[in-house]
Scaffold this motif. Structure first.
Motif, PDB file in Angstrom:
ATOM      1  N   ALA A  39      25.839   5.094   8.719  1.00  0.00           N
ATOM      2  CA  ALA A  39      24.702   5.612   7.957  1.00  0.00           C
ATOM      3  C   ALA A  39      24.939   5.592   6.454  1.00  0.00           C
ATOM      4  CB  ALA A  39      24.384   7.028   8.423  1.00  0.00           C
ATOM      5  N   ALA A  40      26.166   5.888   6.027  1.00  0.00           N
ATOM      6  CA  ALA A  40      26.445   5.898   4.586  1.00  0.00           C
ATOM      7  C   ALA A  40      26.248   4.513   3.976  1.00  0.00           C
ATOM      8  CB  ALA A  40      27.870   6.397   4.331  1.00  0.00           C
ATOM      9  N   LYS A  41      26.638   3.487   4.714  1.00  0.00           N
ATOM     10  CA  LYS A  41      26.467   2.115   4.215  1.00  0.00           C
ATOM     11  C   LYS A  41      24.982   1.745   4.152  1.00  0.00           C
ATOM     12  CE  LYS A  41      28.091  -2.598   4.888  1.00  0.00           C
ATOM     13  NZ  LYS A  41      28.922  -3.493   5.695  1.00  0.00           N
ATOM     14  N   ILE A  42      24.246   2.128   5.180  1.00  0.00           N
ATOM     15  CA  ILE A  42      22.803   1.861   5.202  1.00  0.00           C
ATOM     16  C   ILE A  42      22.139   2.580   4.022  1.00  0.00           C
ATOM     17  CG2 ILE A  42      20.660   2.166   6.501  1.00  0.00           C
ATOM     18  CD1 ILE A  42      22.509   2.160   9.063  1.00  0.00           C
ATOM     19  N   PHE A  43      22.486   3.860   3.840  1.00  0.00           N
ATOM     20  CA  PHE A  43      21.939   4.628   2.724  1.00  0.00           C
ATOM     21  C   PHE A  43      22.258   3.943   1.402  1.00  0.00           C
ATOM     22  CE2 PHE A  43      22.188   7.677  -0.689  1.00  0.00           C
ATOM     23  CZ  PHE A  43      21.031   8.422  -0.532  1.00  0.00           C
ATOM     24  N   ASP A  44      23.500   3.519   1.251  1.00  0.00           N
ATOM     25  CA  ASP A  44      23.907   2.866   0.009  1.00  0.00           C
ATOM     26  C   ASP A  44      23.072   1.621  -0.260  1.00  0.00           C
ATOM     27  OD1 ASP A  44      25.697   2.702  -2.291  1.00  0.00           O
ATOM     28  OD2 ASP A  44      26.538   0.941  -1.285  1.00  0.00           O
ATOM     29  N   GLN A  45      22.798   0.846   0.780  1.00  0.00           N
ATOM     30  CA  GLN A  45      22.030  -0.399   0.616  1.00  0.00           C
ATOM     31  C   GLN A  45      20.544  -0.165   0.384  1.00  0.00           C
ATOM     32  OE1 GLN A  45      22.913  -2.545   4.208  1.00  0.00           O
ATOM     33  NE2 GLN A  45      24.775  -3.442   3.361  1.00  0.00           N
ATOM     34  N   LYS A  46      19.979   0.839   1.043  1.00  0.00           N
ATOM     35  CA  LYS A  46      18.528   0.993   1.041  1.00  0.00           C
ATOM     36  C   LYS A  46      17.995   2.153   0.204  1.00  0.00           C
ATOM     37  CE  LYS A  46      17.589  -2.180   4.157  1.00  0.00           C
ATOM     38  NZ  LYS A  46      16.546  -3.192   4.053  1.00  0.00           N
ATOM     39  N   GLY A  84       5.233  11.021  -1.193  1.00  0.00           N
ATOM     40  CA  GLY A  84       5.132  10.893  -2.644  1.00  0.00           C
ATOM     41  C   GLY A  84       5.279   9.440  -3.059  1.00  0.00           C
ATOM     42  N   ALA A  85       6.228   9.170  -3.939  1.00  0.00           N
ATOM     43  CA  ALA A  85       6.446   7.803  -4.430  1.00  0.00           C
ATOM     44  C   ALA A  85       7.291   6.968  -3.464  1.00  0.00           C
ATOM     45  CB  ALA A  85       7.128   7.846  -5.795  1.00  0.00           C
ATOM     46  N   MET A  86       7.867   7.610  -2.447  1.00  0.00           N
ATOM     47  CA  MET A  86       8.711   6.871  -1.511  1.00  0.00           C
ATOM     48  C   MET A  86       7.842   6.069  -0.544  1.00  0.00           C
ATOM     49  SD  MET A  86      11.578   8.293   1.072  1.00  0.00           S
ATOM     50  CE  MET A  86      12.064   7.306   2.472  1.00  0.00           C
ATOM     51  N   PRO A  87       8.078   4.757  -0.478  1.00  0.00           N
ATOM     52  CA  PRO A  87       7.293   3.938   0.455  1.00  0.00           C
ATOM     53  C   PRO A  87       7.738   4.169   1.898  1.00  0.00           C
ATOM     54  CG  PRO A  87       8.922   2.596  -0.665  1.00  0.00           C
ATOM     55  CD  PRO A  87       9.008   3.965  -1.277  1.00  0.00           C
ATOM     56  N   LYS A  88       6.867   3.849   2.832  1.00  0.00           N
ATOM     57  CA  LYS A  88       7.217   4.009   4.239  1.00  0.00           C
ATOM     58  C   LYS A  88       8.096   2.848   4.708  1.00  0.00           C
ATOM     59  CE  LYS A  88       3.145   1.766   6.170  1.00  0.00           C
ATOM     60  NZ  LYS A  88       2.097   1.859   7.164  1.00  0.00           N
ATOM     61  N   ASP A  89       8.820   3.099   5.793  1.00  0.00           N
ATOM     62  CA  ASP A  89       9.626   2.076   6.466  1.00  0.00           C
ATOM     63  C   ASP A  89      10.676   1.413   5.584  1.00  0.00           C
ATOM     64  OD1 ASP A  89       8.438   2.409   8.987  1.00  0.00           O
ATOM     65  OD2 ASP A  89       6.784   1.070   8.458  1.00  0.00           O
ATOM     66  N   VAL A  90      11.273   2.173   4.671  1.00  0.00           N
ATOM     67  CA  VAL A  90      12.373   1.623   3.873  1.00  0.00           C
ATOM     68  C   VAL A  90      13.530   1.272   4.807  1.00  0.00           C
ATOM     69  CG1 VAL A  90      14.079   2.138   2.079  1.00  0.00           C
ATOM     70  CG2 VAL A  90      11.717   2.846   1.785  1.00  0.00           C
ATOM     71  N   ILE A  91      13.709   2.085   5.831  1.00  0.00           N
ATOM     72  CA  ILE A  91      14.690   1.843   6.883  1.00  0.00           C
ATOM     73  C   ILE A  91      13.935   1.950   8.196  1.00  0.00           C
ATOM     74  CG2 ILE A  91      16.915   2.503   7.850  1.00  0.00           C
ATOM     75  CD1 ILE A  91      17.317   4.275   5.375  1.00  0.00           C
ATOM     76  N   GLN A  92      14.285   1.115   9.174  1.00  0.00           N
ATOM     77  CA  GLN A  92      13.554   1.121  10.438  1.00  0.00           C
ATOM     78  C   GLN A  92      14.500   1.212  11.630  1.00  0.00           C
ATOM     79  OE1 GLN A  92      11.303  -2.517  10.193  1.00  0.00           O
ATOM     80  NE2 GLN A  92       9.737  -1.597   8.911  1.00  0.00           N
ATOM     81  N   GLY A  93      13.930   1.559  12.768  1.00  0.00           N
ATOM     82  CA  GLY A  93      14.643   1.528  14.033  1.00  0.00           C
ATOM     83  C   GLY A  93      15.862   2.425  14.095  1.00  0.00           C
ATOM     84  N   ASP A  94      16.923   1.901  14.703  1.00  0.00           N
ATOM     85  CA  ASP A  94      18.154   2.651  14.886  1.00  0.00           C
ATOM     86  C   ASP A  94      18.778   3.037  13.550  1.00  0.00           C
ATOM     87  OD1 ASP A  94      20.102   3.806  16.653  1.00  0.00           O
ATOM     88  OD2 ASP A  94      21.454   2.149  16.137  1.00  0.00           O
ATOM     89  N   ASP A  95      18.641   2.180  12.553  1.00  0.00           N
ATOM     90  CA  ASP A  95      19.173   2.489  11.225  1.00  0.00           C
ATOM     91  C   ASP A  95      18.523   3.759  10.670  1.00  0.00           C
ATOM     92  OD1 ASP A  95      20.770   0.269  11.381  1.00  0.00           O
ATOM     93  OD2 ASP A  95      19.746  -0.859   9.806  1.00  0.00           O
ATOM     94  N   ALA A  96      17.218   3.906  10.857  1.00  0.00           N
ATOM     95  CA  ALA A  96      16.515   5.096  10.385  1.00  0.00           C
ATOM     96  C   ALA A  96      17.031   6.340  11.102  1.00  0.00           C
ATOM     97  CB  ALA A  96      15.004   4.941  10.590  1.00  0.00           C
TER      98      ALA A  96
END
Length: 107
Positions: A39-46, A84-96
């Motif tokens: 999760a930390a890597k996914i967060f860092d990327q997205k 708010g300003a955050m778009p939807k689906d920045v991360i999807q599926g299992d990553d979310a």
């Protein structure tokens, strides 16, 4: 009049670049990212471009203790639907799910 047009152009470009940095609706559905990673890597990327690599915020809110105010399901809902300003689906599926679980533990 020319200054006003230039200012409008610069502000519009800044907004587009800011949204692109936060994910701006792009949908790669986990391909060639950390779909199997932690999760930390996914967060860092997205997410870190808006929420900071240290979770302390920037363009997006501070997430260092987000788990003390929001449940995993509430965090997942925000990831999926935006807020708010955050778009939807920045991360999807299992990553979310992984990121929501990881953030929910931040108390």
């Amino acid at each position: 009049m020319m200054k006003k047009k230039l200012l409008t152009l610069l502000l519009g470009t800044s907004l587009v670049m800011g949204l692109a940095a936060c994910g701006g609706g792009t949908s790669d559905k986990g391909t060639d990212t950390a779909s199997g990673g932690d999760a930390a890597k996914i967060f860092d990327q997205k997410c870190s471009s808006c929420h900071g690599g240290d979770l302390k915020g920037g363009m997006g809110p501070n997430l260092t203790k987000i788990g003390s105010t929001l449940s995993k399901d509430e965090i997942l809902n925000t990831i999926k639907n935006g807020k708010g300003a955050m778009p939807k689906d920045v991360i999807q599926g299992d990553d979310a799910n992984k990121v929501a679980d990881w953030l929910a533990a931040k108390k």
